[in-house]
Design an enzyme around this catalytic site. Sequence first.
Site, PDB file in Angstrom:
ATOM      1  N   CYS A  65      46.719  35.380  40.709  1.00  0.00           N
ATOM      2  CA  CYS A  65      45.842  36.359  40.400  1.00  0.00           C
ATOM      3  C   CYS A  65      45.133  36.923  41.802  1.00  0.00           C
ATOM      4  CB  CYS A  65      44.735  36.168  39.444  1.00  0.00           C
ATOM      5  SG  CYS A  65      45.187  35.167  38.074  1.00  0.00           S
ATOM      6  N   HIS A  68      43.998  40.231  43.500  1.00  0.00           N
ATOM      7  CA  HIS A  68      42.825  40.778  43.006  1.00  0.00           C
ATOM      8  C   HIS A  68      41.825  39.897  43.871  1.00  0.00           C
ATOM      9  CE1 HIS A  68      44.004  43.382  39.984  1.00  0.00           C
ATOM     10  NE2 HIS A  68      44.959  42.816  39.851  1.00  0.00           N
ATOM     11  N   ARG A  97      45.854  42.428  28.107  1.00  0.00           N
ATOM     12  CA  ARG A  97      46.121  42.586  29.544  1.00  0.00           C
ATOM     13  C   ARG A  97      46.261  41.354  30.453  1.00  0.00           C
ATOM     14  NH1 ARG A  97      47.183  45.851  33.018  1.00  0.00           N
ATOM     15  NH2 ARG A  97      48.282  43.918  33.348  1.00  0.00           N
ATOM     16  N   CYS A 152      49.660  40.263  32.745  1.00  0.00           N
ATOM     17  CA  CYS A 152      49.494  39.835  34.145  1.00  0.00           C
ATOM     18  C   CYS A 152      50.319  38.584  34.513  1.00  0.00           C
ATOM     19  CB  CYS A 152      48.091  39.416  34.503  1.00  0.00           C
ATOM     20  SG  CYS A 152      46.669  40.864  34.563  1.00  0.00           S
TER      21      CYS A 152
END
Lengths: 271, 211
Positions: free
Chosen positions: A180, A184, A228, A232
Amino acid sequence: MIQGLIKTLAGAAVAGLFAGPLLAQDSKVSDEIAKYREALADGNPADLLEVKGEGLWSEKRGPKNTSLEQCDMGLGPGKLEGAYAQLPKYFKDTNKVMDVESRLVHCMVTLQGFKPEEVTRNWYSKPGTESDIEALVTFIGAKSNGVKINVPATHPAEAKMAKMGEYIFYRRSGPQDFSCSICHGQEGKRIRLQELGNLTTKDGAGFAMKTWPSYRVSQGAVWTMQRRLIDCMRQARWPEPNYLADSIIALETYLQKTATGTVMETPGIKR
Amino acid sequence: MKLKIALFGLCTAALAGSALAEAPGGKYAREAEQMFRASFRADNPKYWMSRLEQDETMKTCGEYRDNPPRKIGEKLEKLNKASIRYPVDGKLIGDWKEGEKLAAVGTGGHIGFIQPDPAGRVRGGNCYACHELAKKEVAYGTIGPSLNHFAKIRGNSDEIIKYAYDKIYNSNAFTACTNMPRFGLHSWLTPEQITHIVAFLMDPESPVNKD
């Protein structure tokens, strides 16, 4: 409601107008995307789903012919104002940290008598198949609009879940070496033209979390946070975790904890 | 007394430092790994599940939030350098037009039950997701540096050509824990496809350098 629909149609027309300038310089492009979002936010198709969710909440359903009005989302039976904003949290009755979706399913099973596999079969909508969960979560989410996200994770079980979420956030694997954090974990970056939030800061996590559930223009559907995050994982080229898996709830706890203090603006509308 | 206070201060500072450097998950890291692994359907094909395996580089990078101490970084870089393989004919520059196509393709490799890629979907390098390359493509990402005028700036010596090939094959040979995928190591791209992308970066006729 009708006014909302008219606004939606107007929004779609404006969206069409803005499709052209996408080829212009990139700073301009970002501006146009922001305007496009603004136009769409005037009339959000998620509003329709919210109304549907409200109906499903109070309707007597399932083998026990009961409504969900006595469901305890963390603030007491039937108390929904601000409930979404304080989830995930630890629930004594299940001895588990639960998010809005796992708690909702718990209520549908215990109060209404549905089988878990029955209620989760359509946990997300497909063309031609609607999802009750999507509608209910949109309704519950909207009851936290204007409320500050509040997941301090002070209970030991919540603190542990937040830490486990942090672990998953930085965990790299797969044929692209993704985590992630790759996309991000830093400020001011873009993938193609899509701006990326830094989910390790309050501002970044807050900006990301405050608008869910969100109508996704590119998908033509409302997505919940479970949807969501599971997507991902797909984008990272990993297998998909199960719906309501603890690893997803852990990630949500980590993100909501980081976002704590941010005012909810939901249902949202996104690319 | 003053010495004691100073020592106390030093210890507190050291503790604060180590708290910052705590690996993600802290004391729950092992449990978090088990929880993550337990999140998947039992009927996932084995080769899908293998995508959750971590090699030493992945594991170490996660532990250090992609910012390992230099000594550990150097060790990983050496390890990754040793993985690089070259095309059988030894030629590192392919066809820049093929490279241009590969740089734009971001599809391929998605698995799962919800929205997998259809079988045989072209898998590209997806360079534009993170890098600026040809000036004419404005939809580029900024996670990596701009590579516009790559050879115009750096020249086209054998060293630069080899550097470009090696970097795409295994980015961690140069910077441990970089965000950039290791395209050759994972066979995401073949050595031949990498030579096409090298050509896209190096060829004076390529829009990367020409425009």
